[in-house]
Enzyme design. Structure first.
Site, PDB file in Angstrom:
ATOM      1  CB  CYS A 137      -0.904  -0.035   1.237  1.00 55.25           C
ATOM      2  SG  CYS A 137      -1.921   1.431   1.409  1.00 55.25           S
ATOM      3  CB  CYS A 140      -0.358   2.476   4.055  1.00 54.53           C
ATOM      4  SG  CYS A 140      -1.806   1.742   3.356  1.00 54.53           S
ATOM      5  CG  ASP A 141       3.365   1.256   4.355  1.00 57.47           C
ATOM      6  OD1 ASP A 141       2.919   1.702   5.420  1.00 57.47           O
ATOM      7  OD2 ASP A 141       3.164   0.097   3.958  1.00 57.47           O
TER       8      ASP A 141
END
Ligand code: NAP
Length: 311
Positions: A137, A140-141
């Site tokens: 993701c 997300c990261d």
């Protein structure tokens, strides 16, 4: 299965957008459904920092916040949410049985909304370095890799969207694709081709992910020449599709070649009284709005089914 059984009219398995919407509709229909929230309450979208295409939020909304609002809405309506994970089902006869981490349920009707999980490359170091440079993701990261060189694996819409997104933080983004042609839509291809921070490595697969504590490089093999090279990167974002979470159901429900539950246009599976909604049955759209819509339809159909079944 143990004998202490909770009897329900409608049981919803999975607490993402489809399941929560089904819960809202089922609760308002007076069915008092129980929703088993599963291992990832709120679903995959909880990891998206920005959702710009869910109507009603003109300035966009954080994915986690959006799902908190849906959960709050279920609560406000008096919905019954249970934070349990399903371990086993028996759909061979009615009432259908579901064993979770906390109880055994019997239900007249069931809505399955267990979603999908990212497909993995299947490399040994993929698991070892997960969260240490291996990610599924980018949204997300990605921000952890500001100013670094990173790679995205895949040639579909997700991979290209993630690559574009990562150029907001990273100094360079490699796209590693196994063929010489991308699968993604033209508009995304154009964006990638015109982005000077992105370089595509064609006809190539990741053979290993290297690094002691953190990702340090990828070992890449060219499919046409067989040649191998090390590509130094700080992270690899794997975007090679999703696998529907249907393992528990494969003995009872018709699945398609990709493992998705087959439904008709009314969200009905091949088994009477069992419905499915969201990413678990939809390989095409995979949007919060379409999942929510399918969840609503499934609950309406379940309500109709229960009315006729009980009557
Ligand atoms: P996808 O379309 O299935 O693409 C997966 C990509 O990963 C393909 O390029 C595939 O290569 C590659 N791949 C699969 N297995 C692999 C493996 N083991 N090793 C290396 N590469 C592998 O998946 P997706 O990109 O997640 O998209 C899924 C659906 O969601 C699509 O219908 C897409 O249109 C939709 N979507 C839409 C949007 C949007 O509209 N904004 C955004 C994201 C996703 P091959 O091409 O060689 O098969």
């Amino acid at each position: 299965m143990n004998t202490d059984v909770k009897k329900e009219r409608l049981l919803i398995i999975g607490g993402g957008p489809a399941g929560l919407t089904a819960s809202i509709y089922g609760t308002r229909a007076g069915l008092e459904p129980v929703i088993l929230m599963g291992p990832e309450p709120g679903g995959q979208i909880t990891t998206s920092p920005e959702v710009e295409n869910y109507p009603g939020f003109p300035d966009g909304v954080n994915g986690f916040e959006l799902m908190q609002k849906m959960i709050q809405q279920v609560e406000n309506l008096g919905g019954r949410m249970v934070y349990e994970v399903v371990e086993e089902v028996d759909f061979s006869r009615k009432p259908y049985r579901v064993k979770s981490s906390g109880a055994v349920y019997e239900a007249d009707a069931i809505i399955i909304s267990t979603g999908a999980s990212p497909r993995k490359l299947g490399l040994e170091n993929e698991g070892r370095l997960l969260g240490r440079g291996v990610s599924y993701c980018a949204t997300c990261d990605g921000a952890f890799f500001k100013g670094k060189e990173v790679a995205v694996v895949g040639g579909g819409d997700t991979a290209l969207e993630e690559a574009n997104y990562l150029t907001n933080f990273c100094s360079k983004v490699y796209i590693i694709h196994r063929r010489d042609e991308l699968r993604a839509t033209k508009i995304l291809q154009d964006r990638v081709m015109n982005n000077p921070k992105i370089e595509i490595i064609w006809d190539s697969e990741v053979e290993d992910i290297l690094g002691a504590e953190q990702v340090e490089a990828l070992l890449i093999r060219n499919n046409k020449t067989g040649g191998k090279k090390e590509l130094p990167v700080s992270a690899v974002f794997i975007a090679i599709g999703h696998i529907p979470n249907t393992d528990l159901f494969r003995d009872y429900l018709e699945l398609d070649a990709g493992g998705y539950i087959v439904t008709d246009k009314n969200q009905r599976t091949n088994r009477e009284g069992i419905f499915a909604a969201g990413d678990v049955q939809d390989p095409f759209y995979r949007q919060v709005i379409t999942s929510a819509g399918a969840g609503a339809a499934a609950a309406i159909e379940a309500s109709r089914y229960i009315d006729s079944y009980m009557g």
